[in-house]
Design a protein around this motif. Structure first.
Motif, PDB file in Angstrom:
ATOM      1  N   ARG A 174       0.852  -1.345  -0.023  1.00  0.00           N
ATOM      2  CA  ARG A 174      -0.038  -0.199  -0.230  1.00  0.00           C
ATOM      3  C   ARG A 174       0.719   1.217  -0.037  1.00  0.00           C
ATOM      4  NH1 ARG A 174      -5.182  -0.249   2.624  1.00  0.00           N
ATOM      5  NH2 ARG A 174      -4.368   1.102   4.129  1.00  0.00           N
ATOM      6  N   CYS A 175       2.046   1.161  -0.114  1.00  0.00           N
ATOM      7  CA  CYS A 175       3.027   2.407   0.145  1.00  0.00           C
ATOM      8  C   CYS A 175       4.271   1.956  -0.871  1.00  0.00           C
ATOM      9  CB  CYS A 175       3.518   2.452   1.457  1.00  0.00           C
ATOM     10  SG  CYS A 175       4.514   3.955   1.749  1.00  0.00           S
ATOM     11  N   TYR A 176       4.453   2.974  -1.554  1.00  0.00           N
ATOM     12  CA  TYR A 176       5.570   2.850  -2.408  1.00  0.00           C
ATOM     13  C   TYR A 176       7.017   2.957  -1.746  1.00  0.00           C
ATOM     14  CZ  TYR A 176       2.642   3.728  -6.559  1.00  0.00           C
ATOM     15  OH  TYR A 176       1.709   3.835  -7.399  1.00  0.00           O
ATOM     16  N   ARG A 177       7.019   3.607  -0.502  1.00  0.00           N
ATOM     17  CA  ARG A 177       8.470   3.731   0.208  1.00  0.00           C
ATOM     18  C   ARG A 177       8.810   2.494   0.827  1.00  0.00           C
ATOM     19  NH1 ARG A 177       8.993   9.534   1.325  1.00  0.00           N
ATOM     20  NH2 ARG A 177       8.673  10.337  -0.875  1.00  0.00           N
ATOM     21  N   ASP A 178       7.932   1.956   1.635  1.00  0.00           N
ATOM     22  CA  ASP A 178       8.427   0.937   2.535  1.00  0.00           C
ATOM     23  C   ASP A 178       7.651  -0.438   2.107  1.00  0.00           C
ATOM     24  OD1 ASP A 178       6.022   1.037   3.623  1.00  0.00           O
ATOM     25  OD2 ASP A 178       6.739   1.771   5.664  1.00  0.00           O
ATOM     26  N   ASP A 223       1.464   4.372   6.618  1.00  0.00           N
ATOM     27  CA  ASP A 223       1.275   5.569   5.803  1.00  0.00           C
ATOM     28  C   ASP A 223       2.521   6.294   5.928  1.00  0.00           C
ATOM     29  OD1 ASP A 223      -1.469   5.629   4.691  1.00  0.00           O
ATOM     30  OD2 ASP A 223      -2.110   5.391   6.485  1.00  0.00           O
ATOM     31  N   CYS A 224       3.263   6.719   4.707  1.00  0.00           N
ATOM     32  CA  CYS A 224       4.205   7.370   4.632  1.00  0.00           C
ATOM     33  C   CYS A 224       3.897   8.912   4.445  1.00  0.00           C
ATOM     34  CB  CYS A 224       5.312   7.157   3.611  1.00  0.00           C
ATOM     35  SG  CYS A 224       4.666   7.602   1.893  1.00  0.00           S
ATOM     36  N   GLY A 225       2.630   9.102   4.105  1.00  0.00           N
ATOM     37  CA  GLY A 225       2.112  10.329   3.957  1.00  0.00           C
ATOM     38  C   GLY A 225       2.815  11.175   2.852  1.00  0.00           C
ATOM     39  N   ALA A 226       3.424  10.425   1.954  1.00  0.00           N
ATOM     40  CA  ALA A 226       4.163  11.302   1.083  1.00  0.00           C
ATOM     41  C   ALA A 226       4.097  10.744  -0.438  1.00  0.00           C
ATOM     42  CB  ALA A 226       5.779  11.464   1.262  1.00  0.00           C
ATOM     43  N   CYS A 227       3.981   9.218  -0.635  1.00  0.00           N
ATOM     44  CA  CYS A 227       4.186   8.546  -1.915  1.00  0.00           C
ATOM     45  C   CYS A 227       2.656   8.810  -2.383  1.00  0.00           C
ATOM     46  CB  CYS A 227       4.517   7.229  -1.808  1.00  0.00           C
ATOM     47  SG  CYS A 227       3.416   6.010  -1.308  1.00  0.00           S
ATOM     48  N   LEU A 228       2.552   8.698  -3.676  1.00  0.00           N
ATOM     49  CA  LEU A 228       1.300   8.827  -4.548  1.00  0.00           C
ATOM     50  C   LEU A 228       0.307   7.598  -4.056  1.00  0.00           C
ATOM     51  CD1 LEU A 228      -0.320  10.291  -6.629  1.00  0.00           C
ATOM     52  CD2 LEU A 228       0.484   8.801  -8.246  1.00  0.00           C
ATOM     53  N   SER A 229       0.433   6.426  -3.741  1.00  0.00           N
ATOM     54  CA  SER A 229      -0.285   5.442  -3.255  1.00  0.00           C
ATOM     55  C   SER A 229      -1.005   5.975  -1.891  1.00  0.00           C
ATOM     56  CB  SER A 229       0.580   4.351  -2.814  1.00  0.00           C
ATOM     57  OG  SER A 229      -0.314   3.117  -2.669  1.00  0.00           O
ATOM     58  N   CYS A 230      -0.039   6.314  -1.062  1.00  0.00           N
ATOM     59  CA  CYS A 230      -0.550   6.991   0.296  1.00  0.00           C
ATOM     60  C   CYS A 230      -1.305   8.182   0.287  1.00  0.00           C
ATOM     61  CB  CYS A 230       0.441   7.151   1.355  1.00  0.00           C
ATOM     62  SG  CYS A 230       1.314   5.567   1.767  1.00  0.00           S
ATOM     63  N   LEU A 231      -1.036   9.178  -0.501  1.00  0.00           N
ATOM     64  CA  LEU A 231      -1.783  10.325  -0.768  1.00  0.00           C
ATOM     65  C   LEU A 231      -3.096  10.133  -1.502  1.00  0.00           C
ATOM     66  CD1 LEU A 231       1.086  12.579  -2.443  1.00  0.00           C
ATOM     67  CD2 LEU A 231      -0.132  12.765  -0.009  1.00  0.00           C
TER      68      LEU A 231
HETATM   69 ZN   LIG Z   1       3.597   5.997   1.301  1.00  0.00          ZN
END
Ligand SMILES: [Zn+2]
Length: 277
Positions: A190-194, A199-207
């Motif tokens: 669900r997150c491009y970062r990890d 929720d990294c709050g920054a990647c497009l997936s999370c946003l």
């Molecule tokens: Zn993310």
């Protein structure tokens, strides 16, 4: 018909796989590529993506129907001999912002490779309208890279998209968030970062997920379509791409658009659609 679907473990390809299994009778093979070596990925994230793919496949076999899965590396290509060399090039002629074409080329060569290896009649790729703001320039890279590896008689398709009157139309990422069963969504990366559930709050997936839950949950399809149109206007997608300024255009404009809480509140009030969640 035999169908090959590249499945990353993320939202879009997981939903496409689900739809192919539940709405068609095609013989489906889902292929997960090890993308750990790519600059845009990393080995840790790839390990999480492979785990997610396993969990997704198990869920789909239980809740939908049987299908084949396959794992393999992305293919290596020599971009120097390709029609689009492995180099930075403007996102559009004359634009300051550039993108690397090599990665894109590798992925579509890999789609072609596995379409051939699995004997598929068609490869279905889960692109949504947010992946397609660049008119048709990139189609050339994709078709050539795919065809070179797939061999003749195999088709590359984007089942959610259509290109009409110079504009890509079809389903957006928000539309996919609306359609995927919650249980299945929970299994995806669900997150491009990890790659994790956070929720990294920054990647497009999370946003996109935060935006969807904040503004779109209570809307009907008409309301959602108006939001999608507004996003396209603000982020220069689709028919609004022509309004983008060549000097200031940024690929990540969509991130700012999704984050603009004040802007969306004002827009919702002015438009009088839906209600705040
Ligand atoms: Zn993310």
């Amino acid at each position: 018909m035999k169908l090959m679907i590249p499945a990353s473990g993320g939202l879009d390809s997981t939903l496409l796989l689900y739809e192919a299994l539940t709405t068609t009778a095609h013989d489906v093979v889902a292929v997960h590529y090890d993308e750990g070596w790519l600059a845009v990925r990393d080995p840790r994230r790839e390990a999480l993506a492979a785990e997610a793919f396993d969990a997704i496949a198990a869920w789909l076999r239980r809740e939908a129907r049987e299908f084949r899965t396959l794992y393999g590396p992305t293919v290596e290509i020599d971009s120097s001999s390709a029609p689009f060399p492995n180099a930075e090039r403007p996102v559009r002629p004359g634009f300051a912002e550039t993108e690397r074409t090599g990665w894109h080329h590798e992925i579509f060569a890999t789609h072609g490779h596995y379409a051939g290896e699995t004997g598929a009649d068609e490869a279905w790729v889960a692109l949504n309208t947010w992946n397609r703001r660049r008119d048709t320039a990139w189609l050339g890279i994709e078709r050539v890279a795919f065809r070179d590896r797939a061999g003749p008689g195999r088709a590359l398709r984007y089942p959610w998209l259509a290109f009409r009157n110079g504009v890509w139309t079809g389903r957006s990422r928000l539309g996919n968030l609306r359609r995927i069963p919650a249980e299945l969504h929970a299994l995806t990366t669900r997150c491009y970062r990890d790659g994790g559930p956070g929720d990294c709050g920054a990647c497009l997936s999370c946003l996109a997920r935060v935006f969807h839950d904040r503004w779109c949950r209570s809307l009907d399809d008409v309301g959602l379509a108006r939001i999608e149109e507004r996003i396209e206007e603000l982020a220069y997608f689709g028919r609004h791409f022509d309004k983008a300024d060549a000097a200031t255009y940024r690929h990540r404009q969509i991130d700012d658009v999704l984050r603009d809480e004040e802007g969306w509140r004002a827009w919702f009030n002015a438009e009088g659609i839906g209600s705040e969640v």
